[in-house]
Design a protein around this motif. Structure first.
Motif, mmCIF file in Angstrom:
data_model
loop_
_atom_site.group_PDB
_atom_site.id
_atom_site.type_symbol
_atom_site.label_atom_id
_atom_site.label_comp_id
_atom_site.label_asym_id
_atom_site.label_seq_id
_atom_site.Cartn_x
_atom_site.Cartn_y
_atom_site.Cartn_z
ATOM 1 N N UNK A 93 0.809 -1.227 0.000
ATOM 2 C CA UNK A 93 0.000 0.000 0.000
ATOM 3 C C UNK A 93 0.837 1.270 0.000
ATOM 4 N N UNK A 94 2.161 1.143 0.055
ATOM 5 C CA UNK A 94 3.004 2.325 0.097
ATOM 6 C C UNK A 94 3.041 3.039 -1.244
ATOM 7 N N UNK A 95 3.209 4.346 -1.191
ATOM 8 C CA UNK A 95 3.484 5.116 -2.407
ATOM 9 C C UNK A 95 4.918 4.842 -2.822
ATOM 10 N N UNK A 96 5.275 5.257 -4.024
ATOM 11 C CA UNK A 96 6.654 5.065 -4.484
ATOM 12 C C UNK A 96 7.649 5.758 -3.560
ATOM 13 N N UNK A 97 7.295 6.952 -3.101
ATOM 14 C CA UNK A 97 8.185 7.696 -2.204
ATOM 15 C C UNK A 97 8.339 6.979 -0.867
ATOM 16 N N UNK A 98 7.246 6.425 -0.347
ATOM 17 C CA UNK A 98 7.307 5.695 0.917
ATOM 18 C C UNK A 98 8.149 4.426 0.770
ATOM 19 N N UNK A 99 7.999 3.748 -0.362
ATOM 20 C CA UNK A 99 8.777 2.528 -0.611
ATOM 21 C C UNK A 99 10.267 2.851 -0.654
ATOM 22 N N UNK A 100 10.623 3.935 -1.339
ATOM 23 C CA UNK A 100 12.028 4.322 -1.416
ATOM 24 C C UNK A 100 12.576 4.663 -0.036
#
Length: 319
Positions: free
Chosen positions: A258-265
């Protein structure tokens, strides 16, 4: 379309595997959109060192340099027969190393056999996909009929055929359909990820784990073993994994979280800081827009800055 692009995209595909840009077109596109460093990391096949232009063999890196683009040569190893999306990027390898040549031949043979079988099973389940007519035969963007070499087929070509025939709304959805059906999930023999790291090291290269969050959170093997994603990645680090892809367009893939790309990074950088030597980034560009794919990954939409690239360039291109 106004797209914020990184200067360096270290994960790109061409027509040598399942991309839709030729190596020359990839470089020309990079020059057009201002991407200064681009890595060719096709699946299970070494990058091209020379390409033919107007009947002449041209050094790809010289061609790119004249257009203000630096080419990084890489190889994306599809790893682990029983786990999807374990891909290790090898950079700065000895492309003539006998062990690498042997692995390329083995991977090619295993793909052709498994993908032909997948088409047979799909057809038996009422999702008719003919390996010859629907996968090997295709129409390019100029509406010209073309034919693939059977040894050049990637699973994505089958997913595209499924979408084209209306069995799924997109190739990404077709991938999920196949992945989640045990009968359809035909296994081809892939190199073990630990062996892939060993091979990369034997070839004098650098090993980077691509899109780590595409690995399932809990991995179940046929023999009853289970590993968490964290445990799985820890084994790779212990074996000598050098780097990890942090910036990646998860939102345009089969990512289950469920993370955004920014959160995943942010998570990858925080969790693995000090455990690997460096982080990279890449779009996993396939030029899907040329086939009318909705919401395709764009060249440079994920990556790293030029300053970050310079800091780790010795790992990716040597001194």
């Amino acid at each position: 379309m106004d797209i914020q692009r990184y200067a360096c995209d270290l994960h790109c595909h061409t027509t040598r595997s399942d991309g839709n840009d030729s190596p020359i077109e990839l470089i020309e596109h990079a020059a057009e959109v201002g991407v200064q460093v681009v890595a060719i990391t096709d699946h299970d096949i070494p990058p091209p060192l020379w390409e033919e232009i107007d009947g002449r063999e041209v050094d790809l890196r010289v061609f790119a340099g004249r257009r203000g683009v630096q080419v990084v040569l890489g190889y994306e190893f599809s790893c682990d027969t029983y786990v999807d999306d374990v891909h290790i990027l090898g950079y700065n390898l000895d492309w003539n190393h006998p062990q690498l040549i042997e692995e390329v031949a083995r991977a090619r043979s295993s793909k052709t056999e498994a993908y032909r079988r997948l088409c047979e099973v799909l057809t038996s389940k009422g999702l008719a996909v003919d390996f010859e007519k629907d996968v090997l035969e295709y129409v390019d963007e100029n509406n010209e009929k073309k034919y693939r070499n059977p040894d050049e087929v990637e699973r994505k070509h089958i997913f595209e055929a499924m979408a084209r025939k209306g069995y799924a709304p997109s190739w990404q959805k077709a991938k999920l359909l196949v992945r989640d059906d045990p009968e359809l999930n035909i296994k081809r023999r892939k190199i073990d990820p630990l062996a892939a790291i060993d091979l990369i090291k034997a070839c004098g290269g650098t090993a980077v784990l691509a899109h780590p969050l595409l690995i399932d959170e809990v991995i179940h093997y046929p023999d009853g073993r289970s590993l968490t994603r964290a445990e799985y990645i820890a084994r790779l680090i212990l074996r000598g994994l050098d780097g990890m892809e942090a910036c990646y367009p998860y939102s345009k893939t089969s990512y289950k979280g469920s993370w955004s790309d920014a959160q995943a990074e942010a998570y990858i950088r925080q969790e693995y800081k000090g455990k690997v030597k460096f982080f990279t980034g890449g779009s996993d560009y396939h030029a899907d827009g040329r086939k009318g794919i909705a919401n395709p990954r764009h060249l440079g939409e994920a990556g790293i800055s030029l300053e970050q690239f310079v800091a780790i360039s010795e790992y990716l291109v040597g001194r």
